[in-house]
Design a protein around this motif. Structure first.
Motif, short mmCIF file in Angstrom:
data_model
loop_
_atom_site.label_atom_id
_atom_site.label_comp_id
_atom_site.label_asym_id
_atom_site.label_seq_id
_atom_site.Cartn_x
_atom_site.Cartn_y
_atom_site.Cartn_z
N PRO A 10 0.62 -1.08 0.04
CA PRO A 10 0.22 0.48 0.10
C PRO A 10 0.60 1.29 -0.13
O PRO A 10 1.57 1.04 0.07
CB PRO A 10 -1.18 -0.04 1.28
CG PRO A 10 -0.14 -0.95 2.01
CD PRO A 10 0.68 -1.80 1.05
N HIS A 11 0.29 3.21 -1.43
CA HIS A 11 1.44 3.57 -0.83
C HIS A 11 0.46 4.28 0.27
O HIS A 11 1.39 5.43 0.25
CB HIS A 11 0.60 4.13 -2.39
CG HIS A 11 1.55 2.92 -3.28
ND1 HIS A 11 3.06 4.12 -3.95
CD2 HIS A 11 1.41 2.15 -3.48
CE1 HIS A 11 3.43 3.20 -4.40
NE2 HIS A 11 2.45 2.12 -5.00
N SER A 12 -0.10 4.20 0.95
CA SER A 12 -1.09 5.33 1.58
C SER A 12 -2.06 4.41 2.93
O SER A 12 -2.39 3.44 2.02
CB SER A 12 -2.41 6.18 1.46
OG SER A 12 -2.80 7.17 2.19
N ILE A 13 -1.94 4.66 4.08
CA ILE A 13 -2.32 4.08 4.56
C ILE A 13 -4.21 4.33 4.92
O ILE A 13 -4.99 3.16 5.03
CB ILE A 13 -2.39 4.77 6.59
CG1 ILE A 13 -3.17 3.92 7.24
CG2 ILE A 13 -2.70 6.29 6.53
CD1 ILE A 13 -2.14 4.08 9.04
N TYR A 14 -4.67 5.28 3.95
CA TYR A 14 -6.19 5.34 3.39
C TYR A 14 -6.68 4.15 2.78
O TYR A 14 -7.57 4.54 2.44
CB TYR A 14 -6.52 6.20 3.43
CG TYR A 14 -5.94 7.57 4.74
CD1 TYR A 14 -6.03 8.06 5.66
CD2 TYR A 14 -4.74 8.84 4.05
CE1 TYR A 14 -6.30 8.86 6.69
CE2 TYR A 14 -4.77 9.89 4.60
CZ TYR A 14 -4.96 9.67 5.63
OH TYR A 14 -4.66 10.59 7.27
N GLU A 15 -5.34 3.42 2.30
CA GLU A 15 -6.05 2.35 1.42
C GLU A 15 -7.17 1.08 2.72
O GLU A 15 -7.60 0.75 1.90
CB GLU A 15 -5.25 1.59 0.26
CG GLU A 15 -4.40 2.45 -0.45
CD GLU A 15 -3.34 1.97 -0.96
OE1 GLU A 15 -3.55 0.73 -1.68
OE2 GLU A 15 -1.66 2.88 -1.39
N ILE A 16 -5.84 1.38 3.66
CA ILE A 16 -6.86 0.30 4.69
C ILE A 16 -8.28 1.02 5.17
O ILE A 16 -8.47 2.73 6.06
CB ILE A 16 -5.48 0.36 5.97
CG1 ILE A 16 -4.72 -0.09 5.49
CG2 ILE A 16 -5.96 -0.85 7.17
CD1 ILE A 16 -4.53 -0.77 4.54
N ASP A 17 -9.17 -0.05 5.26
CA ASP A 17 -10.63 0.71 5.81
C ASP A 17 -10.65 1.15 7.10
O ASP A 17 -10.34 0.39 8.18
CB ASP A 17 -11.74 -0.39 6.20
CG ASP A 17 -11.90 -1.05 4.58
OD1 ASP A 17 -11.71 0.40 3.45
OD2 ASP A 17 -12.42 -1.90 4.07
N GLY A 18 -11.17 2.39 7.72
CA GLY A 18 -10.76 2.58 8.79
C GLY A 18 -9.67 3.77 8.95
O GLY A 18 -10.04 4.14 10.96
N ALA A 19 -8.66 4.17 8.64
CA ALA A 19 -8.13 4.86 8.42
C ALA A 19 -8.28 6.17 8.56
O ALA A 19 -7.49 7.03 9.51
CB ALA A 19 -6.91 4.12 7.75
N SER A 20 -9.06 5.89 8.47
CA SER A 20 -9.55 8.19 7.97
C SER A 20 -9.89 8.12 9.19
O SER A 20 -10.30 9.87 10.38
CB SER A 20 -10.44 8.28 7.51
OG SER A 20 -11.83 7.77 7.32
N LEU A 21 -9.78 7.07 10.59
CA LEU A 21 -11.08 7.85 11.84
C LEU A 21 -9.92 7.55 12.67
O LEU A 21 -9.54 7.89 13.95
CB LEU A 21 -12.01 6.44 12.33
CG LEU A 21 -13.08 6.46 11.56
CD1 LEU A 21 -13.88 5.33 11.90
CD2 LEU A 21 -13.40 7.95 11.54
#
Length: 398
Positions: free
Chosen positions: A217-228
Motif C-alpha cells: 500500500p502507498h497510503s494508510i487510507y487504503e486500509i478501511d477505518g484509517a480515516s478515523l
C-alpha cells in the motif's frame, strides 16, 4: 528570570546529521586532498523535473506584474495544488478526500515535528526503533513518554504491536532508515490496533513513490477505518527533488477526532487548521506551482525517471555490498540500504572506518536509536558515478 524548557536538556548534544557534518568537516580539514563521497545524509542529487522548473519560472514572472502578483497565500495551500494531489495521489487508489483535508506545508519534517502542538503532553507515544530522529526529538522536547517498538533482523525489521495501550504511534513506510515496507495485512493490524485502543497514528509516507511492489500500500487510507485514526504526511523532497525548494503536505481527515480530559471529542482537522493559521504563513506560490507541475504529463514522466535513477543506484549498491559480504536490508522499495557492521564493530566505529579508509560517509545506526547499533544506513541519492566509485572503494579497502 527567563526559564528554559528543561526537556531540551534530555536531547543529545547534537542532531544526528549535524554531528556527522562536524566529523566529516574535521576529517576534510586534516586530509584536504581526500575525495570524500557522501552516502549518508539523504539529500538528492538529480536536478528538479524540467516541468517544475518551467512552472516556477512562469510563476516568478507573474510576480512582476500587478495583475498577477500574489502576496500572502492561504495557510492551507492553493486550491490548484490541493486538487492535483487529490486527483493524482489518492483518487486512483480509491481514496476520496475533501480539499479541506489537505494541508500544504514546507515539508514533512516540519509537520511531523509540529503535529504535537495540538496534542496533550500527557499522551503516551510509541515509535519504532530504529527511528527517524525528528519523531523522537520533537516529543522529548515536549516531555512526552516514549515507548520504543524494537525492529530487529529477527522480525524482519517489522515491529510487533504494542503489548499495552499507546495514545500516539509514529509509523514510517517505506521506512527510514531500514528501507523496509509493510504489507497490506501488516498495516491493517496497526489500523485495527488504533481503532480498538482509540490511538492516533502519525503515518509518514515520504518515500511512497519508491514502492516497486504492486502489493504494497502507498497510503494508510487504503486500509478501511484509517480515516478515523490516522494523519498522513507526504513530501515532494525525495519524490521530485524538492529538498532545497521545500514542499510537502499533510492529510488530516474531517472524521478524525481526539478527546479532551472530560471525554469531549474534538476534530483534529479543526485544531490543525487553527494551528497552521496561527503559526504558518503558507508555502510560497512559486513553490506550489512547481509542485503542481509534478502532476503534469511531462512532470510525471520526469519524476519517474528520477526515481528510477535512484532505485538503480540502490540495486547496484545492494548487489555490490552483498558480494562484499555485508548483510543488507532495503533498497528494493526504498532508497535506503540498512547494512550490518562487522561483528563487534559499533556503528560509529564503522562510520569512522568508512570515512578514513574508503573516504565514504554513511550514517551510524546508533543515531536512529538503540536498535540501530550494529548497523549503518546508506542512501541511493548520490550521483551514479559516486555510488559506483564508493562501492569499489568499499570492496577494495574494507
Amino acid at each position: 528570570m527567563a526559564l528554559i524548557n528543561e526537556n531540551f536538556l534530555h536531547l543529545p548534544n547534537n542532531y544526528l546529521f549535524s554531528e556527522i557534518a562536524q566529523r566529516v568537516k574535521a576529517y576534510k580539514a586534516g586530509h584536504p586532498s581526500s575525495e570524500v563521497i557522501s552516502l549518508g545524509i539523504g539529500d538528492v542529487t538529480r536536478p528538479l523535473p524540467r516541468a517544475s522548473v518551467d512552472a516556477m519560472k512562469q510563476a516568478a514572472e507573474e510576480m512582476a506584474y500587478a495583475r498577477t502578483f500574489r502576496g500572502y497565500g492561504p495557510e492551507q495551500g492553493y486550491d490548484f495544488l490541493i486538487e492535483a494531489i487529490i486527483c493524482n495521489d489518492y483518487l486512483p487508489r480509491g481514496i476520496k478526500l475533501k480539499p479541506d483535508e489537505v494541508f500544504i506545508s514546507d515539508g514533512a519534517k516540519s509537520d511531523c515535528g509540529n503535529i504535537g502542538d495540538m496534542l496533550s503532553v500527557g499522551n503516551s507515544v510509541g515509535m519504532t526503533d530504529p527511528v527517524y530522529p525528528v519523531y523522537a526529538d520533537s516529543n522529548v522536547m515536549c516531555g512526552r513518554t516514549i515507548t520504543y517498538l524494537p525492529c530487529r533482523a529477527a522480525n524482519g525489521f517489522v515491529p510487533s504491536l504494542p503489548d499495552k495501550k499507546l495514545d500516539i504511534i509514529y509509523l514510517c513506510y517505506p521506512n527510514n532508515p531500514t528501507g523496509t515496507v509493510l504489507t497490506r495485512a501488516e498495516l491493517k493490524r496497526w489500523v485495527d490496533y488504533a481503532l480498538q485502543n482509540d490511538s492516533l497514528i502519525v503515518y509518514d509516507g515520504a518515500y511512497e513513490a519508491y514502492i516497486q511492489d504492486a502489493e504494497i500500500p502507498h497510503s494508510i487510507y487504503e486500509i478501511d477505518g484509517a480515516s478515523l485514526c490516522a494523519i498522513e504526511l507526504r513530501s515532494f523532497s525525495k519524490t521530485a527533488g524538492f529538498t532545497g525548494v521545500r514542499c510537502g503536505y499533510t492529510i488530516v481527515p474531517e472524521k478524525l477526532t481526539a478527546a479532551t480530559r472530560h471525554g469531549e471529542r474534538i476534530s483534529l482537522n479543526r485544531l490543525w487548521n487553527r494551528r497552521q493559521c496561527t503559526k504558518f504563513n503558507g508555502t510560497g506560490y512559486i513553490t506550489q506551482r512547481g509542485a503542481e507541475a509534478v502532476y503534469s504529463r511531462e512532470g510525471k514522466e520526469q519524476t519517474r525517471q528520477i526515481i528510477a535513477y535512484y532505485m538503480e543506484n540502490a540495486r547496484r549498491m545492494k548487489e555490490d555490498l552483498q558480494h562484499a559480504g555485508f548483510g543488507v536490508t532495503g533498497g528494493e522499495n526504498a532508497p535506503y540500504l540498512w547494512v550490518k557492521t562487522p561483528e563487534g564493530v559499533t556503528s560509529w566505529e564503522f562510520f569512522d572506518r568508512m570515512l578514513h579508509r574508503a573516504n565514504v560517509v554513511v550514517t551510524p545506526g546508533a543515531g536512529f536509536g538503540a536498535e540501530g547499533e550494529g548497523f549503518v544506513r546508506l542512501t541511493a541519492f548520490g550521483k551514479r558515478e559516486d555510488c559506483v566509485k564508493a562501492m569499489k572503494r568499499i570492496r577494495e579497502r574494507m
